[in-house]
Design a protein around this motif. Structure first.
Motif, PDB file in Angstrom:
ATOM      1  N   LEU A 154      -5.676  -3.861   1.400  1.00 10.82           N
ATOM      2  CA  LEU A 154      -5.623  -3.234   2.719  1.00 10.82           C
ATOM      3  C   LEU A 154      -4.346  -2.424   2.899  1.00 10.82           C
ATOM      4  O   LEU A 154      -4.365  -1.344   3.499  1.00 10.82           O
ATOM      5  N   ALA A 155      -3.243  -2.935   2.371  1.00  9.57           N
ATOM      6  CA  ALA A 155      -1.974  -2.212   2.481  1.00  9.57           C
ATOM      7  C   ALA A 155      -2.039  -0.883   1.739  1.00  9.57           C
ATOM      8  O   ALA A 155      -1.488   0.131   2.191  1.00  9.57           O
ATOM      9  N   SER A 156      -2.749  -0.866   0.602  1.00 11.31           N
ATOM     10  CA  SER A 156      -2.854   0.369  -0.178  1.00 11.31           C
ATOM     11  C   SER A 156      -3.732   1.404   0.510  1.00 11.31           C
ATOM     12  O   SER A 156      -3.656   2.589   0.203  1.00 11.31           O
ATOM     13  N   ARG A 157      -4.575   0.943   1.435  1.00 13.24           N
ATOM     14  CA  ARG A 157      -5.503   1.850   2.123  1.00 13.24           C
ATOM     15  C   ARG A 157      -5.095   2.103   3.577  1.00 13.24           C
ATOM     16  O   ARG A 157      -5.761   2.852   4.282  1.00 13.24           O
ATOM     17  N   LYS A 158      -3.998   1.486   3.988  1.00 17.56           N
ATOM     18  CA  LYS A 158      -3.606   1.563   5.385  1.00 17.56           C
ATOM     19  C   LYS A 158      -2.954   2.895   5.699  1.00 17.56           C
ATOM     20  O   LYS A 158      -1.993   3.306   5.059  1.00 17.56           O
ATOM     21  N   SER A 159      -3.526   3.593   6.679  1.00 15.30           N
ATOM     22  CA  SER A 159      -2.920   4.837   7.149  1.00 15.30           C
ATOM     23  C   SER A 159      -3.477   5.154   8.529  1.00 15.30           C
ATOM     24  O   SER A 159      -4.637   4.847   8.839  1.00 15.30           O
ATOM     25  N   LEU A 160      -2.660   5.772   9.354  1.00 14.01           N
ATOM     26  CA  LEU A 160      -3.061   6.079  10.721  1.00 14.01           C
ATOM     27  C   LEU A 160      -4.207   7.079  10.750  1.00 14.01           C
ATOM     28  O   LEU A 160      -5.155   6.939  11.525  1.00 14.01           O
ATOM     29  N   TRP A 161      -4.146   8.083   9.872  1.00 15.48           N
ATOM     30  CA  TRP A 161      -5.183   9.111   9.906  1.00 15.48           C
ATOM     31  C   TRP A 161      -6.520   8.559   9.442  1.00 15.48           C
ATOM     32  O   TRP A 161      -7.575   8.949   9.947  1.00 15.48           O
TER      33      TRP A 161
END
Length: 262
Positions: free
Chosen positions: A114-121
């Motif tokens: 999840l951290a590797s895929r986490k982004s606001l956009w």
């Protein structure tokens, strides 16, 4: 490939099924939901499951295709999903098969993913797409599907999930194959095995299992890469395809086998 949408037929150029170009596997791009949905809608078209869920797909082809497109695109925006596509090396931008894997649980492997895929956009795109699909559902709907059949199938899936996954603690942290589909004209070239290898490598390194629901034709593929059958579909099979083979399957990491041997 010819598609009829709103009364208009368009023809798309596809790679030749006789091509000997090597197959490459890559992570799907965010804008490839339409092509992935196209592969699934075409491959599943005459299966018992789709006969049950979407009996009016021939009458409403646009609705039928749109549901696959929406599901595929939503998975690409969902940070828990990881989707791979298979392409011929001679045409690396054109997917001929795909696999969508869902990382469940809250262990270290899940947190890292999840951290590797986490982004606001990505979160914003996911939310906007959800809202867009919700508006379509309320205003247009899906006339190709039988709502009662869809509700019944979801209930049966939930029952299987509870029996084989949610009620077994060591299986809650896992990768789950949402779908693994290879275009019919490209089957028999080992594409499915190579797609499955992507999730098996990750599951082995994280020490978690991989789960899936196999159709009758897909069962042999999954057995060949190390999956074992947990149980046959019971009520689901009787409702949809009157007892044909297929069922709940699981792959276990080597660390589980080591623990059990002690």
């Amino acid at each position: 490939m010819s598609l009829t949408i709103n009364g208009k037929t368009t023809t798309k150029a596809e790679p030749s099924s006789t091509s000997t170009s090597p197959i490459i596997i890559r992570q799907a791009r965010l804008w490839e939901g339409y092509r992935i949905g196209e592969i699934a809608s075409k491959t599943y078209y005459d299966t018992p499951l789709i006969n049950f869920l979407a009996p009016d797909r021939e009458k409403y082809p646009a609705d039928y295709l749109r549901t696959f497109n929406e599901r595929s695109q939503a998975r690409l925006f969902n940070p828990r999903f990881l989707t791979f596509v298979a392409c011929e090396a001679s045409n690396p931008s054109y997917a001929i098969g795909y696999a969508a894997f869902l990382r469940l649980g809250d262990d270290e492997g899940a947190k890292k993913h999840l951290a590797s895929r986490k982004s606001l956009w990505l979160w914003a795109l996911s939310w906007l797409f959800w809202a867009y699909c919700k508006v379509l559902q309320l205003t247009v709907g899906d006339k190709s599907a039988d709502p009662k059949a869809v509700a019944e199938f979801r209930s049966l899936v939930a029952s299987d999930d509870e029996k084989y996954w949610n009620s077994v603690p060591e299986r809650k942290n896992r990768w789950h194959a949402g779908s693994v589909v290879v275009g019919k004209e490209f089957q028999g070239r080992g594409v499915g095995k190579r797609l499955m290898a992507e999730v098996i490598r990750r599951a082995e390194s994280e020490g978690v299992c991989v789960g899936l629901e196999a159709s009758g034709p897909g069962e042999n593929l999954y057995r060949s890469v190390g999956f074992r059958l947990l149980g046959r579909f019971s009520e689901r099979s009787q409702v949809i395809d009157r007892g044909s083979h297929g069922g709940i399957m699981m792959w276990s990491p080597s660390s589980w086998e080591t623990e059990q041997s002690h």
